[in-house]
Design an enzyme around this catalytic site. Structure first.
Site, short mmCIF file in Angstrom:
data_model
loop_
_atom_site.label_atom_id
_atom_site.label_comp_id
_atom_site.label_asym_id
_atom_site.label_seq_id
_atom_site.Cartn_x
_atom_site.Cartn_y
_atom_site.Cartn_z
N SER A 145 -9.94 2.08 2.48
CA SER A 145 -9.02 2.80 1.63
C SER A 145 -8.05 1.90 0.86
O SER A 145 -7.48 2.32 -0.14
CB SER A 145 -8.20 3.78 2.47
OG SER A 145 -7.36 3.08 3.37
N SER B 294 -10.15 -0.33 6.65
CA SER B 294 -9.50 -0.17 5.34
C SER B 294 -8.79 -1.41 4.82
O SER B 294 -8.40 -1.45 3.65
CB SER B 294 -8.50 1.00 5.38
OG SER B 294 -9.20 2.21 5.44
N LYS C 209 0.85 -1.20 0.00
CA LYS C 209 0.00 0.00 0.00
C LYS C 209 0.88 1.25 0.00
O LYS C 209 1.88 1.31 0.73
CB LYS C 209 -0.92 -0.01 1.22
CG LYS C 209 -2.02 1.04 1.20
CD LYS C 209 -2.95 0.90 2.41
CE LYS C 209 -4.09 1.92 2.38
NZ LYS C 209 -4.96 1.80 3.57
#
Ligand SMILES: [Zn+2]
Lengths: 499, 497
Positions: free
Chosen positions: B155, B179, B80
């Site tokens: 997210s 997330s 990420k």
């Protein structure tokens, strides 16, 4: 802006009662910063002592410096504070280019040290108890240099340079409670408190407490109330008070200025003012349209500080003798008058002399070196006595070399000069400069004979019993040997050769 | 079976046996990314060269016969874009950090490298991890491989989509309010939010410090466990990291896969279900409970009455911390700078105006307000009290049950654009996942099947007490093995290019 009307100081004191408060920032001399491993040394090239954490880079996190906490606790204990068993850091949020994260990590409503006091001794020997509200830990900001513009401030500057070496250096802020009832002595109390606090912190070995380098900074809070009114006046906070003398001057000036405002029927504005070293006056800081809201909240990146009772007691055990108690002890054991002691203290020589004595030198010799020759050298160089590149241990060695007869006083000064010039330890300088007293008869006899041959009239006088005439020959020999001869031995040899 | 559809555990085994080289594995995934990422947009940056170089090192070690750096050596991973990487940009999905290259590696990054894991690149995310759809990325949305017109969750939508599209067998996410778990649920993958403090946050660009937690993402529970043990554990650079051994989650996952949960109590949280949950999600959850019972678990109902205030508390605490954490993006030291030549204050304001997206600004404003003097007690202070009450609810529930379960998200993947202008509707996606973040306990999402009405994946959330990951993985692995045996793997349809 119109010039302030200043009221004569005696007049202020006759009609107003000052209330004093002092906030002192002490920069700790830990090896590393408050929340990262960067060095804290003063004066390095800009932005060379930085890392992701003290630059506030995305993703970086703080880790509390245990030594800084230890120093904070020791300062608190020395100030008779209670040590909080649990407390969190908070974030003080505001935007400023020299703050890498745009918040300062500080202790806000949970300071580590609370409710202490210090008994401050004034010049006449009387004492005033100054109560300490709190001492808390925080990180320093970076430094801005505003270039261009008239004021040296950010407004009006052409551009600004930022140095983050100082960002994250640990600070302890020590805040007094309101100090009432000092009357006309308020300036003296302020100065005495800051002086004594400086000595105390210095004795703990946790800070250089150099006001000139900013490792100790003082803010003066002051308000006036009409005598007997019992109403606390509005206070101002004067920043940038960066010497002991300035502390005294700032208090005195604010008293006169505030009295002028009050006498004219005006109101004191609660504001931050800046002390002007040159003129000894204070000026108002830039007025903000809105009051600053720092949006404090507990720092979520740190765990609470929870010093155990055992640790606190262990640290209490490390507290040295209080500097003022130590002074009293030294005064007695060295047999100094108050005045002599004060001179030593003011010259910053006391610690140095004591350390020299501890290294084996007699008190008298140690004192004489530091207050005479070395003070003179410090003055010549324009530095503080303790900044001279010579240690008490080295001075003690020179004293010992004189005592053993290896050096005379003149040579000893040359050895000290060598040490000050960076030529190494005293023994190294003696060796390298060839400064040993010459007491080897072979070398001396040749010099003596030469001198005797040059002054036959003096020889006659000696031979006729006028022994004091030998002084002239001694002088000649000393001159010829560039002062390195052992004068006592020279005299003996002269008498021997003439009888 | 091609290299890209293997599990990480299987692939690691083949790399160690020399059957597949790490370089081949890396190349196969890089090829796959080249093939489908134009449609999926899971990656913001692909570091092909560094990936191949790292894989080559693993192959050298295999050839030399030396012990592998970790059980996952040579396995590719998608990271990420919120973790600092010294050799790749780190943007957090924001324009304000466009092109920023950190001068340091996050602890998670460093541990991945030390484990010999091949980092393929950085994955897309909602800007600064604020969002539930990855639509708030400044670099455009990620598309759900199950249906490219739908969101992959957020997210961490990029990481989840990369797994579902077989662009990587492993990924790392961060979970502030769901997330990791919600993207896992809507993409049919596995995602774990470890106990707060279980995985170092050093080098993880903060959204909300007291809620953020990095964690493993994978297609199987065992793979997630293997990755968890690589990244987990104490880090002296993170004061909030827990100084305790990483729970033995790999062992627990292997044990769980044997399919026996007898003696375990599974608590159904009454407040996380019912109204607001899509029928297909509810049906999948009910079926999951039956399956758990069939595996020998005892199903009990628990009540967590304060969970209903969780959302409100979360949207005070998170923005408050965000408003402070994101203050550093001021153009003075790194990142975007606009209005060059103006005053410092003007540069700061103009840069933040230009560099932050609307959701980030919304939360900064909310947080600034909530922390303001005079409002602090009513907002931030009250929210912290709710947090304590939620922790107590968890404690009481964990006294009655070993793990708690709920649907991970109330709906399956929704169409891109549907909720982007309706923040409240978007926030509701995290209703079931937020309480674990507020309390700092552990949670994971495991695929529970497809919703009948839309054929899209549904996730089962399993929650465990702090440092109770072992039992959570055990339940997750047992559930997964049983479901796989009956229904087979949930595989996204081949991505249309
Ligand atoms: Zn640093």
């Amino acid at each position: 802006m119109t010039a302030p009307v200043l009221v004569d100081y005696a007049d202020v004191v006759a009609r107003y009662e000052p209330t004093l408060g002092l906030e002192v920032h002490v920069e700790l001399s830990t090896n590393t910063k408050m929340f990262c491993g960067c060095p804290t040394e003063f004066g390095a090239e800009p932005n060379t002592q930085v890392c992701p954490t003290c630059l506030g880079l995305p993703g970086s996190l703080p880790v509390v410096n245990r030594t800084a906490v230890e120093s904070a606790i020791r300062i608190g204990l020395a100030l008779n504070c209670s040590i909080a068993p649990w407390g969190r850091f908070a974030r003080k949020n505001y935007f400023y280019p020299d703050m890498p994260k745009n918040f300062q990590t500080s202790q806000y409503d949970e300071p580590i040290c609370v409710d202490g006091y210090m008994d401050v001794t004034l010049d006449d020997g009387s004492t005033v108890r100054v109560e300490i509200e709190r001492a808390h830990m925080e990180e320093d900001t970076g430094k801005s240099l505003h270039v261009g513009g008239a004021t040296g401030r950010i407004h009006g500057a052409e551009y600004s340079l930022l140095d983050y070496n100082r960002a994250g250096v640990p600070l302890i802020e020590i805040v007094t409670k309101m100090i009432p009832d000092t009357g006309g002595r308020a300036p003296e109390v302020a100065r005495a408190y800051v002086t004594q606090l400086r000595d105390l912190v210095k004795s703990l070995g946790v800070s250089d407490v150099r006001m000139d380098q900013g490792s100790m900074r003082c803010d003066v809070n002051l308000s006036l109330s009409p005598t007997g009114s019992g109403v606390l006046g509005t206070r101002t906070e004067t920043k940038n008070v960066n010497s002991l003398r300035s502390v005294e001057r700032a208090v005195r000036y604010e008293m006169s200025r505030q009295a002028g405002v009050l006498d004219a029927g005006g109101e004191i504005v609660q504001e931050t003012r800046h002390f002007e070293e040159q003129s000894g006056t204070t000026r108002a800081g830039r007025r903000k349209e809105t009051s600053e809201d720092y949006r404090y909240f507990p720092e979520p990146d740190l765990v609470p500080i929870a010093p155990s009772a055992e640790w606190v007691e262990e640290l209490r055990g490390t507290l040295p003798e209080k500097p003022w108690e130590r002074r009293a002890r030294i005064q007695e054991s060295w047999g100094l008058s108050d005045e002599e002691l004060r001179d030593l203290v003011n010259a910053g020589a006391l610690d140095l002399i004591e350390a020299t004595v501890a290294a084996g030198a007699p008190a008298g010799e140690a004192r004489s070196w530091w207050v005479a020759y070395l003070t003179q050298q410090a003055n010549t160089r324009g530095v503080e006595l303790d900044q001279l590149p010579i240690t008490p241990l080295q001075v003690a060695r020179v004293v010992a070399l004189v005592a053993s007869g290896d050096l005379n006083n003149k040579l000893a000064r040359q050895v000290v000069d060598g040490v000050l010039a960076g030529e190494g330890e005293p023994d190294t300088v003696v060796e390298a400069r060839g400064l040993k007293v010459v007491s080897d008869d072979g070398a001396l006899i040749a010099a003596v004979d030469e001198a005797l041959a040059a002054q036959p009239d003096v020889v006659e006088k000696i031979k006729s019993g006028k022994v004091q005439a030998a002084g002239a020959i001694v002088g000649a020999v000393m001159k010829a040997t560039k002062g390195q001869a052992d004068a006592k031995r020279v005299r003996e040899l002269i008498i021997e050769r003439c009888t | 079976m091609s290299v890209i559809t293997l599990s990480a555990a299987e692939l690691a085994g083949r790399i160690q046996s020399g059957e597949v080289s790490a370089v081949e594995a890396a190349q196969a995934h890089l090829d796959r990314i080249a093939e489908v990422d134009g449609s999926v947009h899971a990656f913001l940056h692909v570091g092909a060269e560094a990936a191949l170089a790292s894989a080559a090192l693993v192959d050298e070690q295999v050839k030399a016969g030396s012990a592998p750096a970790s059980p996952l050596a040579g396995v590719p991973l998608a990271l990420k874009d919120v973790f600092a990487t010294i050799d790749m940009p780190t943007t957090c999905g924001s324009k304000i950090l466009e092109g920023w290259r950190p001068p340091y590696d996050a602890t998670v990054t460093a541990r991945l490298r030390a484990a010999g894991i091949t980092i393929l690149g950085k994955t897309n995310m909602d800007e600064f991890a604020m969002g539930s759809s990855t639509e708030h990325s400044a670099y455009g949305p990620t598309h759900n491989p199950w249906d490219l017109s739908r969101i992959p969750g957020g997210s961490g939508g990029g990481s989840a989509a990369a797994l579902a599209a077989f662009e990587a067998p492993l990924a790392i996410g961060t979970d502030t309010g769901g997330s990791i778990r919600q993207p896992a649920a809507v993409t049919g993958t596995v995602g774990v939010k470890p106990t707060y403090g279980g995985v170092s946050r050093y080098g993880l660009v903060a959204c909300a410090s007291s809620l953020d937690q990095g964690g493993p993402c994978a297609r199987t529970v065992l793979d997630a466990a293997l990755l968890h043990e690589v990244i987990g554990g104490y880090d002296p650079l993170d004061s909030t990291s827990i100084d305790a051994p990483v729970p033995s989650v790999v062992e627990a996952a292997r044990l769980g896969a044997q399919g026996d949960l007898s003696g375990l109590r599974v608590g159904v949280v009454r407040e996380l279900g019912g109204e607001g949950y899509q029928p297909g999600v509810r049906a999948s959850f009910d079926a999951a409970l039956q399956r758990l019972e069939k595996l020998g678990a005892e199903i009990v109902e628990v009540s967590c009455p304060h969970f209903e205030y969780g959302m409100a508390a979360y949207y005070l605490i998170l923005p408050s911390e965000v408003s402070s954490n994101l203050a550093r993006f001021d153009a003075m030291r790194y990142g975007l700078r606009v209005a060059e030549g103006a005053s410092a204050e003007e540069v700061m304001a103009a840069t933040r105006e230009a560099g932050f997206g609307p959701e980030v600004k919304r939360r900064i404003i909310l947080g600034t307000y909530a922390l303001s003097s005079g409002y602090y007690d009513a907002y931030y202070g009250q929210a912290q009290k709710v947090r304590t009450l939620i922790s107590r609810d968890f404690a009481a529930a964990f006294a009655k049950a070993d793990v708690l379960v709920s649907p991970t998200a109330p709906t399956t993947a929704f169409p891109i654009g549907e909720k982007v202008d309706d923040p409240l509707a978007m926030y509701l996606n995290d209703l079931a996942t937020i309480p674990t973040n507020l309390a700092g306990v552990a949670g994971m999402s495991v695929p529970s099947g497809l919703a009948e009405e839309d054929g899209l994946p549904v996730g089962l959330q399993i929650m465990a007490p702090a440092l109770g990951e072992a039992v959570m993985y055990r339940v997750g692995a047992a559930f997964e093995a049983s479901r796989l045996a009956d229904e087979g793997a949930l595989t996204a349809p081949e991505v249309a290019r």
